[in-house]
Design an enzyme around this catalytic site. Structure first.
Site, PDB file in Angstrom:
ATOM      1  N   ASP A  58       0.246   5.578  -1.005  1.00  0.00           N
ATOM      2  CA  ASP A  58      -0.747   6.598  -1.364  1.00  0.00           C
ATOM      3  C   ASP A  58      -0.171   7.745  -2.181  1.00  0.00           C
ATOM      4  OD1 ASP A  58      -3.512   6.124  -0.204  1.00  0.00           O
ATOM      5  OD2 ASP A  58      -2.286   5.669   1.537  1.00  0.00           O
ATOM      6  N   HIS A  81       0.823  -1.214   0.000  1.00  0.00           N
ATOM      7  CA  HIS A  81       0.000   0.000   0.000  1.00  0.00           C
ATOM      8  C   HIS A  81       0.851   1.255   0.000  1.00  0.00           C
ATOM      9  CE1 HIS A  81      -4.005   1.799   0.645  1.00  0.00           C
ATOM     10  NE2 HIS A  81      -3.324   2.767   1.232  1.00  0.00           N
ATOM     11  N   HIS A 116      -2.155  -3.205   4.676  1.00  0.00           N
ATOM     12  CA  HIS A 116      -1.358  -2.297   5.515  1.00  0.00           C
ATOM     13  C   HIS A 116      -1.935  -2.288   6.932  1.00  0.00           C
ATOM     14  CE1 HIS A 116      -4.583   0.078   3.762  1.00  0.00           C
ATOM     15  NE2 HIS A 116      -4.302   1.161   4.472  1.00  0.00           N
ATOM     16  N   ASP A 164       2.381   1.993   3.770  1.00  0.00           N
ATOM     17  CA  ASP A 164       1.408   3.093   3.879  1.00  0.00           C
ATOM     18  C   ASP A 164       2.078   4.445   3.677  1.00  0.00           C
ATOM     19  OD1 ASP A 164      -1.138   4.126   4.094  1.00  0.00           O
ATOM     20  OD2 ASP A 164      -1.361   3.775   6.231  1.00  0.00           O
ATOM     21  N   HIS A 184      -8.620  -2.037   7.537  1.00  0.00           N
ATOM     22  CA  HIS A 184      -9.687  -1.046   7.786  1.00  0.00           C
ATOM     23  C   HIS A 184     -11.037  -1.648   8.166  1.00  0.00           C
ATOM     24  CE1 HIS A 184      -7.835   2.861   6.813  1.00  0.00           C
ATOM     25  NE2 HIS A 184      -7.162   2.234   5.878  1.00  0.00           N
ATOM     26  N   GLU A 187      -8.885   1.518  -2.396  1.00  0.00           N
ATOM     27  CA  GLU A 187      -8.929   1.642  -0.945  1.00  0.00           C
ATOM     28  C   GLU A 187     -10.291   2.165  -0.497  1.00  0.00           C
ATOM     29  OE1 GLU A 187      -6.278   3.194   2.828  1.00  0.00           O
ATOM     30  OE2 GLU A 187      -6.163   4.310   0.946  1.00  0.00           O
ATOM     31  N   HIS A 236     -13.049   1.821   4.121  1.00  0.00           N
ATOM     32  CA  HIS A 236     -12.004   2.701   4.647  1.00  0.00           C
ATOM     33  C   HIS A 236     -12.432   2.998   6.082  1.00  0.00           C
ATOM     34  CE1 HIS A 236      -9.372   6.328   5.018  1.00  0.00           C
ATOM     35  NE2 HIS A 236      -8.535   5.429   4.525  1.00  0.00           N
TER      36      HIS A 236
END
Length: 413
Positions: free
Chosen positions: A42, A40, A237, A306, A216, A143, A170
């Site tokens: 971003d 993961h 993650h 992450d 999550h 995600e 999420h």
């Protein structure tokens, strides 16, 4: 010659430095033969936030205010990355699908703009092909289940565009799955874990060959999915709850279920999930690797940094260039070469191949095209096209010929 205490102190420092270099050199050698796969990152959201996805205005070779750029990727020996196609929870019931499609498009354009460094990947074989070519395999992970707007056709469309995992939630519930905040008591449960539609979605993901990501979600969802899914699952993650008791992390009984399911937990580097505080260091991240290995096995652990999705990262893991230092730390802690290779990428590749085998076994199974019940998704921003009218509308429809007759009769009076 008289040997002073200062001499021995200097010698000790040099010896420690040589040992550290030895572990790092060994780490780099292992990373030459086994791809490091991270679950993961971003960076796409940072490109959205900073540049509104105007990639023409960005140079990923020189971008310096993110955890990730191409020189850092090369220094970190990052062989494969699941890039997050992320849309915030506030887009749910609004423009989540559009926002997610824009991020999918951005990831494709990243690979097109930097073909010498990034290679778009959709399969386990693609990861190995990119590794052989010394490029970073670039995969898409969606995600947040709100990105598909509770629609299996949207899920399939995103899969066809290259998305290879879906994080079921999420930090907000979907109409069919509860997120991790339910376990904190700050958010009420909407689905008692996973609804019937949620179960059907898992089965459709199995049919497609899409990895199910349980980062999550609530513990109830974790356990239900582990029971329902025919294929192994991932936590892209997340870390170990026993080391840091954040509800975003994975409790021991679930770690054991992941082992039974032959899945993988990819350790998160966010300080708040490493130490449950604002500060953390590389050694404390390694503690999560050690703990998961002890409770379950080295065969279920992986890397899920992450990066660029969090505001605080551990000392010693400031950006994606630092992966070799963490690998060296595992070696210093007496992880065998084989255990390190499993964590680097062999575990994720095994899971990916298993998901692909389940997909291939279902190639004669028709797609699930039954929509979610309208009452489960009804909101002011959603139309009801395709759904049958409700009972009151049906009654009016049945009366319409009579009303037409009466209207015609009255017009002739």
């Amino acid at each position: 010659m008289r040997v002073t205490p200062a001499f021995w102190a200097v010698l000790g420092v040099l010896t420690l430095g040589a040992a550290a270099d030895q572990y790092r050199e060994r780490a780099l050698e292992l990373m030459k033969t086994t791809p490091l796969i991270d679950g993961h990152n971003d960076l796409p959201w940072q490109l959205k936030r900073l540049f509104n996805n105007q990639l023409n205005h960005v140079d990923l070779h020189s971008l310096n205010n993110t955890h990730t750029n191409i020189p850092k990727i090369k220094a970190g020996r990052l062989a494969a990355q699941f890039w997050a196609a992320y849309a915030p929870c506030e887009t749910q019931n609004k423009d989540a699908v559009r926002q997610t499609l824009e991020q999918i498009d951005l990831i494709h354009r990243m690979c097109e703009k930097y073909p010498e460094d990034l290679m778009f990947a959709k399969s386990s074989q693609d990861i190995m092909d990119a590794f052989i070519q010394n490029k970073t395999a670039s995969l898409i992970g969606i995600e947040g289940g709100h990105s598909i707007d509770s629609n299996l056709g949207t899920l399939r469309s995103m899969y066809h565009l290259g998305a290879r995992y879906l994080t079921l939630t999420h930090s907000c519930n979907t109409p069919w799955a509860d997120n991790w905040l339910v376990d904190t008591g700050s958010t009420p449960s909407d689905s008692n874990g996973l609804s019937e539609f949620g179960i059907r979605l898992i089965r459709e993901m199995n049919r497609l060959g899409m990895l199910v990501d349980l980062a999550h979600v609530s513990v109830g969802v974790m356990k239900k999915v582990l029971q329902v899914s025919e294929a192994p699952v991932i936590f892209s993650h997340s870390s170990a709850f026993a080391v840091c008791p954040s509800k975003r992390n994975v409790p021991d009984d679930v770690l054991r279920m992941v082992k039974e399911k032959q899945g993988v937990v990819m350790v998160n580097f966010y300080n708040d999930y490493v130490t449950c505080s604002s500060k953390a260091n590389l050694s404390q991240v390694a503690d999560h690797f050690d703990y998961i290995k002890k409770v379950a096995d080295a065969s279920i652990v992986g890397f899920g940094g992450d990066y660029d999705g969090v505001g605080r990262v551990p000392e010693g893991l400031e950006d994606v260039s630092k992966y070799p230092d963490l690998v060296a730390e595992l070696l210093r802690r007496n992880w065998s070469d084989q255990e390190v290779k499993m964590a680097l990428g062999e575990n994720l590749l095994r899971v990916f191949k298993a998901v692909e085998r389940v997909r291939d076994s279902k190639n004669q199974t028709a797609p699930d095209d039954v929509p979610i019940p309208y009452e489960e998704v009804q909101n002011p921003c959603r139309t009801s096209y395709g759904y049958p009218p409700d009972k009151s509308a049906s009654s009016l429809l049945a009366l319409s010929p009579l009303l037409l007759f009466l209207a015609q009769t009255l017009s002739h009076l």
